[in-house]
Structures are given as structure tokens and as C-alpha cells.
Design a protein around this motif. Structure first.
Motif, PDB file in Angstrom:
ATOM      1  N   LEU A 114       0.845  -1.192   0.000  1.00  0.00           N
ATOM      2  CA  LEU A 114       0.000   0.000   0.000  1.00  0.00           C
ATOM      3  C   LEU A 114       0.879   1.241   0.000  1.00  0.00           C
ATOM      4  CD1 LEU A 114      -2.717   1.487   0.344  1.00  0.00           C
ATOM      5  CD2 LEU A 114      -2.530   1.067   2.808  1.00  0.00           C
ATOM      6  N   LYS A 115       0.621   2.132  -0.969  1.00  0.00           N
ATOM      7  CA  LYS A 115       1.400   3.364  -1.083  1.00  0.00           C
ATOM      8  C   LYS A 115       0.454   4.552  -1.084  1.00  0.00           C
ATOM      9  CE  LYS A 115       5.136   5.500  -3.726  1.00  0.00           C
ATOM     10  NZ  LYS A 115       6.017   5.391  -4.908  1.00  0.00           N
ATOM     11  N   LEU A 116       0.673   5.476  -0.146  1.00  0.00           N
ATOM     12  CA  LEU A 116      -0.161   6.658  -0.016  1.00  0.00           C
ATOM     13  C   LEU A 116       0.689   7.897  -0.251  1.00  0.00           C
ATOM     14  CD1 LEU A 116      -2.812   8.067   0.785  1.00  0.00           C
ATOM     15  CD2 LEU A 116      -2.107   7.859   3.181  1.00  0.00           C
ATOM     16  N   ASP A 117       0.428   8.584  -1.375  1.00  0.00           N
ATOM     17  CA  ASP A 117       1.194   9.771  -1.753  1.00  0.00           C
ATOM     18  C   ASP A 117       0.318  11.006  -1.870  1.00  0.00           C
ATOM     19  OD1 ASP A 117       3.640   8.417  -1.931  1.00  0.00           O
ATOM     20  OD2 ASP A 117       3.202   7.741  -3.970  1.00  0.00           O
ATOM     21  N   ALA A 118      -0.909  10.962  -1.354  1.00  0.00           N
ATOM     22  CA  ALA A 118      -1.826  12.094  -1.463  1.00  0.00           C
ATOM     23  C   ALA A 118      -2.530  12.292  -0.136  1.00  0.00           C
ATOM     24  CB  ALA A 118      -2.831  11.857  -2.589  1.00  0.00           C
ATOM     25  N   PRO A 119      -2.956  13.523   0.167  1.00  0.00           N
ATOM     26  CA  PRO A 119      -3.557  13.808   1.474  1.00  0.00           C
ATOM     27  C   PRO A 119      -4.910  13.141   1.666  1.00  0.00           C
ATOM     28  CG  PRO A 119      -3.716  15.714   0.035  1.00  0.00           C
ATOM     29  CD  PRO A 119      -2.849  14.729  -0.672  1.00  0.00           C
ATOM     30  N   VAL A 120      -5.219  12.866   2.925  1.00  0.00           N
ATOM     31  CA  VAL A 120      -6.501  12.283   3.319  1.00  0.00           C
ATOM     32  C   VAL A 120      -7.162  13.266   4.276  1.00  0.00           C
ATOM     33  CG1 VAL A 120      -7.649  10.364   4.471  1.00  0.00           C
ATOM     34  CG2 VAL A 120      -5.643   9.939   3.030  1.00  0.00           C
ATOM     35  N   GLY A 121      -8.407  13.644   3.952  1.00  0.00           N
ATOM     36  CA  GLY A 121      -9.093  14.646   4.765  1.00  0.00           C
ATOM     37  C   GLY A 121      -9.678  14.131   6.054  1.00  0.00           C
ATOM     38  N   GLY A 122      -9.856  12.806   6.172  1.00  0.00           N
ATOM     39  CA  GLY A 122     -10.450  12.225   7.369  1.00  0.00           C
ATOM     40  C   GLY A 122      -9.510  11.270   8.054  1.00  0.00           C
ATOM     41  N   THR A 123     -10.032  10.143   8.498  1.00  0.00           N
ATOM     42  CA  THR A 123      -9.232   9.116   9.155  1.00  0.00           C
ATOM     43  C   THR A 123      -8.718   8.119   8.117  1.00  0.00           C
ATOM     44  OG1 THR A 123     -11.152   7.715   9.565  1.00  0.00           O
ATOM     45  CG2 THR A 123     -10.593   9.351  11.248  1.00  0.00           C
ATOM     46  N   ALA A 124      -7.785   7.274   8.561  1.00  0.00           N
ATOM     47  CA  ALA A 124      -7.228   6.257   7.661  1.00  0.00           C
ATOM     48  C   ALA A 124      -7.087   4.947   8.414  1.00  0.00           C
ATOM     49  CB  ALA A 124      -5.882   6.702   7.103  1.00  0.00           C
ATOM     50  N   LEU A 125      -7.662   3.890   7.854  1.00  0.00           N
ATOM     51  CA  LEU A 125      -7.539   2.542   8.389  1.00  0.00           C
ATOM     52  C   LEU A 125      -6.781   1.728   7.348  1.00  0.00           C
ATOM     53  CD1 LEU A 125      -8.275   0.391  10.523  1.00  0.00           C
ATOM     54  CD2 LEU A 125     -10.407   0.025   9.264  1.00  0.00           C
ATOM     55  N   LEU A 126      -5.536   1.341   7.651  1.00  0.00           N
ATOM     56  CA  LEU A 126      -4.648   0.755   6.659  1.00  0.00           C
ATOM     57  C   LEU A 126      -4.145  -0.599   7.141  1.00  0.00           C
ATOM     58  CD1 LEU A 126      -2.506   3.975   6.005  1.00  0.00           C
ATOM     59  CD2 LEU A 126      -4.651   3.308   4.902  1.00  0.00           C
ATOM     60  N   ALA A 127      -4.250  -1.609   6.282  1.00  0.00           N
ATOM     61  CA  ALA A 127      -3.764  -2.947   6.603  1.00  0.00           C
ATOM     62  C   ALA A 127      -3.035  -3.494   5.386  1.00  0.00           C
ATOM     63  CB  ALA A 127      -4.918  -3.867   6.993  1.00  0.00           C
ATOM     64  N   ALA A 128      -1.761  -3.854   5.559  1.00  0.00           N
ATOM     65  CA  ALA A 128      -0.971  -4.361   4.436  1.00  0.00           C
ATOM     66  C   ALA A 128       0.301  -4.997   4.973  1.00  0.00           C
ATOM     67  CB  ALA A 128      -0.638  -3.240   3.457  1.00  0.00           C
ATOM     68  N   ASP A 129       0.987  -5.733   4.101  1.00  0.00           N
ATOM     69  CA  ASP A 129       2.290  -6.247   4.482  1.00  0.00           C
ATOM     70  C   ASP A 129       3.290  -5.093   4.565  1.00  0.00           C
ATOM     71  OD1 ASP A 129       4.151  -8.542   4.927  1.00  0.00           O
ATOM     72  OD2 ASP A 129       5.092  -7.681   3.145  1.00  0.00           O
ATOM     73  N   THR A 130       3.237  -4.198   3.556  1.00  0.00           N
ATOM     74  CA  THR A 130       4.094  -3.017   3.537  1.00  0.00           C
ATOM     75  C   THR A 130       3.247  -1.782   3.306  1.00  0.00           C
ATOM     76  OG1 THR A 130       5.943  -4.288   2.634  1.00  0.00           O
ATOM     77  CG2 THR A 130       6.057  -1.888   2.433  1.00  0.00           C
ATOM     78  N   VAL A 131       3.419  -0.785   4.164  1.00  0.00           N
ATOM     79  CA  VAL A 131       2.695   0.465   4.038  1.00  0.00           C
ATOM     80  C   VAL A 131       3.703   1.602   3.883  1.00  0.00           C
ATOM     81  CG1 VAL A 131       1.161   2.122   5.177  1.00  0.00           C
ATOM     82  CG2 VAL A 131       0.721  -0.327   5.386  1.00  0.00           C
ATOM     83  N   GLU A 132       3.540   2.398   2.821  1.00  0.00           N
ATOM     84  CA  GLU A 132       4.376   3.571   2.597  1.00  0.00           C
ATOM     85  C   GLU A 132       3.485   4.807   2.621  1.00  0.00           C
ATOM     86  OE1 GLU A 132       6.786   3.322  -0.903  1.00  0.00           O
ATOM     87  OE2 GLU A 132       7.130   1.169  -0.667  1.00  0.00           O
ATOM     88  N   ILE A 133       3.834   5.770   3.472  1.00  0.00           N
ATOM     89  CA  ILE A 133       3.046   6.996   3.613  1.00  0.00           C
ATOM     90  C   ILE A 133       3.946   8.197   3.364  1.00  0.00           C
ATOM     91  CG2 ILE A 133       1.628   8.396   5.156  1.00  0.00           C
ATOM     92  CD1 ILE A 133       0.874   5.876   6.643  1.00  0.00           C
TER      93      ILE A 133
END
Length: 371
Positions: A123-142
Motif C-alpha cells: 500500500l502506497k499513499l502519496d496524497a492527502p486524506v481529509g479524514g481518518t485512515a484505516l490501513l492494513a498491508a504487508d508493507t505500508v508507505e506513507i
């Protein structure tokens, strides 16, 4: 779950698709589409429901998008909510509402106005999130700002220079705890858990806990009693006939129920092997669940009716008698469900007996009637 909802909605469009030979079914400003490679570029669309091999959203929509495929990408704005499921999922255009993304590789490169819920291998997150974030993955990049609280469950978590969290961070990782820079979030707003730790989410049962369990079981039995009573009022002669069928030929009835349920579930699996069949598979599964639940209600009535007759009472006729019969069945079944060994086969056996009685009554209209 999301795929099931999506395909169930698409199933309503399947008859129209089969009739006109078109890949697209329009209803008002909504589009329902299924196929191989889909490029969704229709202007002025409200909601989109799409299932296919490759799905590419190319025109902005004013509502929500429900997309399922092997490769799913959004290159146009979604004003409402985005649901996307696939092997590769790329949210490359802004989402005004919430986003729920599931896949092997999931990337978010455009702003999410609401909450983000994502599950992936990578999971790769490169953009803003206006609310909450629930993230589940082997690898998470923020590498983006998240305005609200964040919960991350992952083996590897990496934070880029642009990462920041406005709320609290609940971090569940492996043995190697990731370093969270203070530029991302102050340490006093981080709650860490180890994935290998045996977290005691539910406390040990005390007197009040067992009282709560007993109260819940009583409420469940009451609801079941009401449903079975309604069934007996809707078809009084029918439930009596089904009880006689099961009592006269229990093994045959059980076998017919098993066969019927196997056919329904098996046909859903076979339908899922084709694109159009995949649209109908959730409907068939839903029908199987409905028939199984109806069989379970019939089975509960059979238990109550058998006990009612065993104690020497006449056939229940009044509303009060039917309610008591249903209550007896619900209590006996509920008590059996509390015993682990009995629970493993009592409910399935009752379900298949009730379903089998329905099938036997349908195949043999004259069987089970009083002589």
C-alpha cells in the motif's frame, strides 16, 4: 463483501444486457457495465457500477463509483464514495468522499476528501486524506498528510518526508518496530501494539458478563420465536405438513435438503466462472442463504411441534398455542447451540431437514397431507 454488493447490484442489469447485446445498461444517470476492458468515459454520470478485467474511469462522476476487476484505475474525479477492488488498484484522481480500496498493490496518488480504508499486500499513499485512515498491508508507505486518526496494521511501515498525522496513531507491527519521526506525529500520540502479542480484547467472563450473555440469548430466542410464530400463522397447514414429512422420512428429507443446498451453492460457483454468470452468482448465493434460513425456521418449528405432541397436547391452533410451540423450539435449539458439540451439527441438521421438507413437499404434492 464489497464485491458481493457490487455484483448483486450489477445482476439487476444482467437481463437488459442479455436482451440488447450491449455491454452498458443505463438507468437515469447511473451506469451498470460488465465486460473485459472497460474505459468509462461517459460525461454527466452519477453512479457507476462496473465489473471487468481492466477498468479505467476516464470521465468525472457526480456520485459514487463501485469498481471490481483485475486492474482498476481512476483518472477522473469521483465526487462521492469510491469502492475499488482488484489485483492492482490505483486511485489517481481526487475523491470527494470516502474511499475503500482492496487489492494486491494499492496506490493513492490523489486527494481523498473523506476517510480512507485500504487493505493490500503493498500500500502506497502519496496524497492527502481529509479524514481518518484505516490501513492494513504487508508493507505500508506513507508520504502525505492525514488529517484525522490513523490505524495501521503491517509488517513494514515507512514514512516519507511529506508524511504527517493530525490525530492519533494506532500502530500494530511485527517485531521490528518502525521509527516514526516526530515530524510525522509526536510520540505521546502514538499507541503501539505488537502483532505477535496476545491482546486480550475481551475480558474474562464475570457474573455480569454471563448475565449479559444470558440476556442476549434470551433476546435471540424471543426474536426467533416471533419469526417462527409468524411463519406458522402465514402457512399453518403448510408447517404442519412439513413437520409430518420430516417425521415420516427423516433421512430422505435430510438428503433432499443437503442436495438442494449443494445444487444452489454449486451453481453459484459454476456461474462465477463466466463474466455474466459472475453477475448472477451473488443472487444465487443470496437465494441459497434465504432458503437455508427458511429451512432453519421450519426446523425450529419441527422441534417445538414434536415436543408439543410428545407431551400429549393437540395440534396448536390458537395464536397463544403457536407462540408457545415456537418458544419451545427456540429454547431447545438455543440451549443446544450453547453446547459446542451439539452446536456443530444441530443447526445444520435442522436447516437441512426444514429445507428438505420444502423440496419433498414441492416434488410430491400429495405427500404429508393428513389421511
Amino acid at each position: 463483501m464489497i464485491r458481493a454488493v457490487l455484483f448483486a447490484l450489477l445482476a439487476f442489469a444482467a437481463p437488459a444486457l442479455a436482451q440488447d447485446g450491449n455491454d452498458v445498461f443505463r438507468l437515469g444517470d447511473d451506469i451498470y457495465v460488465a465486460g473485459g476492458t472497460l474505459s468509462l468515459d461517459t460525461e454527466g454520470t452519477d453512479d457507476v457500477f462496473a465489473a471487468g478485467e481492466n477498468i479505467d474511469l476516464r470521465a468525472p462522476i457526480t456520485g459514487s463509483a463501485y469498481l471490481a476487476g483485475r486492474r482498476v484505475a481512476t483518472h477522473a474525479e469521483v465526487a462521492g464514495t469510491l469502492f475499488a477492488s482488484g489485483a492492482d488498484v490505483a486511485a489517481s484522481a481526487p475523491v470527494g468522499g470516502d474511499a475503500m480500496l482492496m487489492g494486491y498493490d494499492v496506490s493513492v496518488s490523489a486527494a481523498i476528501g473523506g476517510d480512507l480504508r485500504a487493505a493490500a499486500r503493498h500500500l502506497k499513499l502519496d496524497a492527502p486524506v481529509g479524514g481518518t485512515a484505516l490501513l492494513a498491508a504487508d508493507t505500508v508507505e506513507i508520504d502525505a498528510a492525514i488529517a484525522g486518526d490513523v490505524a495501521i496494521t503491517a509488517n513494514v511501515v515507512e514514512f516519507g518526508p511529506g508524511a504527517s498525522i493530525g490525530g492519533r496513531l494506532k500502530l500494530s507491527t511485527g517485531e521490528d518496530e518502525p521509527v516514526v519521526p516526530e515530524s510525522v506525529i509526536p510520540p505521546d500520540r502514538i499507541e503501539r501494539h505488537a502483532l505477535t502479542e496476545d491482546l486480550q480484547i475481551l475480558p474474562e467472563h464475570g457474573p455480569r458478563d454471563w448475565m449479559a450473555i444470558a440476556t442476549g440469548a434470551a433476546i435471540g430466542a424471543l426474536i426467533l420465536t416471533i419469526l417462527v410464530t409468524l411463519l406458522s400463522l402465514i402457512a399453518p397447514a403448510g408447517v404442519e405438513r412439513l413437520s409430518r414429512i420430516a417425521a415420516d422420512r427423516p433421512w430422505r428429507t435430510f438428503g433432499m435438503g443437503f442436495l438442494a443446498l449443494a445444487v444452489l451453492v454449486g451453481s453459484a460457483i459454476l456461474l462465477a466462472l463466466t463474466i455474466l454468470g459472475l453477475l448472477a452468482a451473488p443472487v444465487v448465493l443470496l437465494a441459497a442463504f434465504g432458503f437455508a434460513f427458511l429451512g432453519y425456521l421450519i426446523g425450529v418449528w419441527m422441534v417445538g411441534r414434536g415436543t408439543w405432541g410428545w407431551i400429549g397436547l393437540l395440534e396448536p391452533d390458537t395464536l397463544g398455542e403457536r407462540f408457545l410451540t415456537a418458544l419451545i423450539g427456540a429454547v431447545i435449539v438455543g440451549l443446544a447451540a450453547l453446547v459446542p458439540f451439539l452446536a456443530w451439527f444441530a443447526v445444520p441438521v435442522l436447516t437441512l431437514l426444514g429445507l428438505g421438507a420444502l423440496i419433498v413437499a414441492w416434488l410430491h404434492p400429495g405427500f404429508g397431507h393428513p389421511e
